[in-house]
Design a protein around this motif. Structure first.
Motif, PDB file in Angstrom:
ATOM      1  N   LEU A  46      92.104 -12.371  96.731  1.00 30.75           N
ATOM      2  CA  LEU A  46      92.232 -11.468  95.595  1.00 30.75           C
ATOM      3  C   LEU A  46      93.393 -10.501  95.767  1.00 30.75           C
ATOM      4  O   LEU A  46      94.162 -10.267  94.835  1.00 30.75           O
ATOM      5  N   VAL A  47      93.533  -9.940  96.963  1.00 25.80           N
ATOM      6  CA  VAL A  47      94.639  -9.016  97.227  1.00 25.80           C
ATOM      7  C   VAL A  47      95.973  -9.751  97.140  1.00 25.80           C
ATOM      8  O   VAL A  47      96.928  -9.257  96.530  1.00 25.80           O
ATOM      9  N   ALA A  70      96.487 -15.688  87.920  1.00 20.72           N
ATOM     10  CA  ALA A  70      95.179 -15.128  87.566  1.00 20.72           C
ATOM     11  C   ALA A  70      94.170 -16.230  87.247  1.00 20.72           C
ATOM     12  O   ALA A  70      93.004 -16.135  87.646  1.00 20.72           O
ATOM     13  N   ASP A  71      94.606 -17.266  86.549  1.00 19.47           N
ATOM     14  CA  ASP A  71      93.700 -18.372  86.223  1.00 19.47           C
ATOM     15  C   ASP A  71      93.228 -19.096  87.485  1.00 19.47           C
ATOM     16  O   ASP A  71      92.070 -19.498  87.581  1.00 19.47           O
ATOM     17  N   ALA A  72      94.138 -19.246  88.435  1.00 16.47           N
ATOM     18  CA  ALA A  72      93.771 -19.932  89.681  1.00 16.47           C
ATOM     19  C   ALA A  72      92.703 -19.145  90.444  1.00 16.47           C
ATOM     20  O   ALA A  72      91.704 -19.705  90.891  1.00 16.47           O
ATOM     21  N   VAL A  73      92.917 -17.843  90.592  1.00 18.70           N
ATOM     22  CA  VAL A  73      91.946 -17.040  91.321  1.00 18.70           C
ATOM     23  C   VAL A  73      90.656 -16.896  90.513  1.00 18.70           C
ATOM     24  O   VAL A  73      89.555 -16.878  91.078  1.00 18.70           O
ATOM     25  N   ALA A  74      90.757 -16.845  89.179  1.00 20.86           N
ATOM     26  CA  ALA A  74      89.561 -16.780  88.335  1.00 20.86           C
ATOM     27  C   ALA A  74      88.714 -18.043  88.494  1.00 20.86           C
ATOM     28  O   ALA A  74      87.480 -17.973  88.539  1.00 20.86           O
ATOM     29  N   SER A  78      84.890 -18.168  89.771  1.00 14.49           N
ATOM     30  CA  SER A  78      83.851 -18.809  88.965  1.00 14.49           C
ATOM     31  C   SER A  78      83.143 -19.918  89.742  1.00 14.49           C
ATOM     32  O   SER A  78      81.910 -19.949  89.807  1.00 14.49           O
ATOM     33  N   VAL A  79      83.914 -20.811  90.320  1.00 15.76           N
ATOM     34  CA  VAL A  79      83.331 -21.951  91.046  1.00 15.76           C
ATOM     35  C   VAL A  79      82.515 -21.480  92.247  1.00 15.76           C
ATOM     36  O   VAL A  79      81.472 -22.044  92.557  1.00 15.76           O
ATOM     37  N   GLU A  89      87.813 -14.565  80.905  1.00 11.92           N
ATOM     38  CA  GLU A  89      87.552 -13.132  81.036  1.00 11.92           C
ATOM     39  C   GLU A  89      87.865 -12.655  82.455  1.00 11.92           C
ATOM     40  O   GLU A  89      88.447 -11.584  82.645  1.00 11.92           O
ATOM     41  N   ILE A  90      87.488 -13.443  83.452  1.00  8.87           N
ATOM     42  CA  ILE A  90      87.791 -13.100  84.848  1.00  8.87           C
ATOM     43  C   ILE A  90      89.299 -12.993  85.027  1.00  8.87           C
ATOM     44  O   ILE A  90      89.800 -12.063  85.666  1.00  8.87           O
ATOM     45  N   SER A  91      90.032 -13.932  84.472  1.00 14.60           N
ATOM     46  CA  SER A  91      91.488 -13.933  84.575  1.00 14.60           C
ATOM     47  C   SER A  91      92.069 -12.638  84.017  1.00 14.60           C
ATOM     48  O   SER A  91      92.932 -12.006  84.639  1.00 14.60           O
ATOM     49  N   ARG A  92      91.602 -12.214  82.836  1.00 14.88           N
ATOM     50  CA  ARG A  92      92.085 -10.962  82.228  1.00 14.88           C
ATOM     51  C   ARG A  92      91.736  -9.760  83.104  1.00 14.88           C
ATOM     52  O   ARG A  92      92.525  -8.836  83.260  1.00 14.88           O
TER      53      ARG A  92
END
Length: 104
Positions: A46-47, A70-74, A78-79, A89-92
Motif C-alpha cells: 500500500l505504501v 490503484a486498480d492493481a492494489v485495489a 479485494s481478493v 471504490e477501493i481504487s478511488r
C-alpha cells in the motif's frame, strides 16, 4: 516466451527493501483504515503504491497511470478480503488517500 508466471519475491529475500514508513505513510495507512480497508498485512504494498501514485501525479503523469496502480492494489485488497467494498471504490479510496496524506 514464458511458460509460467514468476513467483512472488518474499519480504525476506536478499535485496528486498521495504518502503520507509514515516509519519506521512502512517497517516495514509490510517486514512485507508478509516475508510474500511485493513492494512496490516499489505502495508508495504500500500505504501509503495501510494508513493508511486504521488510520484506519477507530481511528475505530470497521465491519470490512467495512477488508475492502473490503484486498480492493481485495489484488486489485491479485494481478493485478499481486506475490504468489503467494490474494487472501483477501493481504487478511488487509495488515490484519494494517497493525494491527501502522501502527496506534497
Amino acid at each position: 516466451r514464458f511458460t509460467e508466471a514468476p513467483a512472488p519475491v518474499g519480504s525476506d529475500a536478499p535485496g528486498y527493501t521495504a518502503p520507509v514508513v514515516g509519519a506521512r505513510e502512517r497517516g495514509y495507512l490510517a486514512a485507508l483504515e478509516a475508510r474500511g480497508i485493513r492494512t496490516e498485512e499489505l502495508s508495504d504494498s500500500l505504501v509503495a503504491a501510494g508513493n508511486t501514485i504521488c510520484r506519477i501525479r507530481t511528475t505530470g503523469g497521465a491519470a490512467g497511470e495512477t488508475t492502473t496502480i490503484a486498480d492493481a492494489v485495489a484488486g489485491q485488497i479485494s481478493v485478499g478480503g481486506y475490504s468489503d467494498r467494490e474494487v472501483d471504490e477501493i481504487s478511488r479510496i487509495v488515490v484519494d488517500s494517497a493525494a491527501g496524506q502522501l502527496c506534497p
